[in-house]
Design a protein around this motif. Structure first.
Motif, PDB file in Angstrom:
ATOM      1  N   THR A 106      -1.209   7.663  -2.712  1.00  0.00           N
ATOM      2  CA  THR A 106      -0.831   6.454  -2.379  1.00  0.00           C
ATOM      3  C   THR A 106      -0.920   5.608  -3.436  1.00  0.00           C
ATOM      4  O   THR A 106       0.263   4.622  -3.705  1.00  0.00           O
ATOM      5  CB  THR A 106      -1.787   5.812  -1.175  1.00  0.00           C
ATOM      6  OG1 THR A 106      -1.425   6.573  -0.031  1.00  0.00           O
ATOM      7  CG2 THR A 106      -1.093   4.228  -0.767  1.00  0.00           C
ATOM      8  N   PRO A 110       3.638   3.120  -5.277  1.00  0.00           N
ATOM      9  CA  PRO A 110       4.382   1.582  -6.131  1.00  0.00           C
ATOM     10  C   PRO A 110       4.751   1.789  -7.478  1.00  0.00           C
ATOM     11  O   PRO A 110       5.827   1.283  -7.793  1.00  0.00           O
ATOM     12  CB  PRO A 110       3.065   0.832  -6.119  1.00  0.00           C
ATOM     13  CG  PRO A 110       1.982   1.226  -4.962  1.00  0.00           C
ATOM     14  CD  PRO A 110       2.338   2.686  -5.008  1.00  0.00           C
ATOM     15  N   LEU A 171       4.135   0.179   2.137  1.00  0.00           N
ATOM     16  CA  LEU A 171       3.327  -0.289   0.973  1.00  0.00           C
ATOM     17  C   LEU A 171       3.360  -1.675   0.803  1.00  0.00           C
ATOM     18  O   LEU A 171       2.034  -2.440   0.599  1.00  0.00           O
ATOM     19  CB  LEU A 171       4.073   0.331  -0.345  1.00  0.00           C
ATOM     20  CG  LEU A 171       4.024   1.730  -0.693  1.00  0.00           C
ATOM     21  CD1 LEU A 171       4.783   2.253  -1.622  1.00  0.00           C
ATOM     22  CD2 LEU A 171       2.470   2.190  -0.974  1.00  0.00           C
ATOM     23  N   PRO A 178       0.610   5.071   4.050  1.00  0.00           N
ATOM     24  CA  PRO A 178       2.060   4.727   4.073  1.00  0.00           C
ATOM     25  C   PRO A 178       2.664   5.894   4.326  1.00  0.00           C
ATOM     26  O   PRO A 178       3.766   5.849   5.042  1.00  0.00           O
ATOM     27  CB  PRO A 178       2.247   4.152   2.660  1.00  0.00           C
ATOM     28  CG  PRO A 178       1.038   4.571   1.860  1.00  0.00           C
ATOM     29  CD  PRO A 178       0.126   4.773   2.922  1.00  0.00           C
TER      30      PRO A 178
END
Length: 196
Positions: A106, A110, A171, A178
């Motif tokens: 995770t 991003p 996110l 997610p």
């Protein structure tokens, strides 16, 4: 750009690989002449000798990251197709999310989507993103064929955008898991696409 001997080509390759690692782990903010040279274990001046600019090095690294991304997606697809076709849409949706979402890690998601934002700001990076997206669009229809469904290239592009949107939303909302959240939403959306 300097003439590259085999030693020079190896050093250039070391630098691109190191920059791609940093890009995947820390994002664009982590890519500097010093961090790349240190990671590659080469003198600091190597980055300016083998690349026109830091942007040139970052562009090469983004292309390498895309190659790794597509290699991973191909392996996931091959594994999926090596097993009997699953019942229901959930396993297919999870495969699509895993192929598109780059990582089960995770914190890495991003940074992965940061590359999209940077490509929007810097046309030099956009070619790498276009290339890996085109590769994904080619990989998605065989996944659907394995389950007895058809997916056109146009719908594969739509599916890619939908999955990216679901992941970015998960996110942004700090949703636990997610990828799992995106897969559940995608499974619910698939019957609305032309995947028959």
């Amino acid at each position: 750009m300097p003439d590259l001997t085999s030693r020079g080509e190896r050093r250039r390759e070391q630098l691109v690989a190191a920059a791609a690692d940093i890009l995947a782990e820390e994002g664009f903010a982590g890519v500097s002449h010093r961090t790349v040279a240190t990671r590659a274990g080469v003198p600091l001046g190597s980055t300016t000798y083998y690349f026109d600019s830091l942007e040139d090095l970052a562009r090469q690294a983004l292309g390498r990251m895309g190659e790794r991304f597509l290699t991973r997606a191909r392996a996931l697809l091959a594994d999926f197709r090596s097993r009997p076709a699953p019942d229901g849409l959930e396993p297919l949706a999870r495969l699509v999310v895993d192929m598109i979402g780059w990582s089960d890690d995770t914190p890495g998601l991003p940074l992965f989507y940061e590359s999209y934002v940077q490509a929007g700001r810097n046309p030099g990076y956009a070619a790498a993103v276009r290339e890996w997206n085109a590769g994904l669009v080619r990989l998605l229809p065989p996944a659907f064929e394995h389950t007895g469904r058809r997916l056109t290239p146009e719908d594969a592009r739509l599916l890619l955008a939908l999955c990216d949107g679901l992941l970015v939303t998960a996110l942004a909302e700090n949703t636990p898991d997610p990828a799992g959240s995106a897969a559940r939403a995608l499974a619910a959306a698939l019957p609305r696409l032309r995947t028959g």
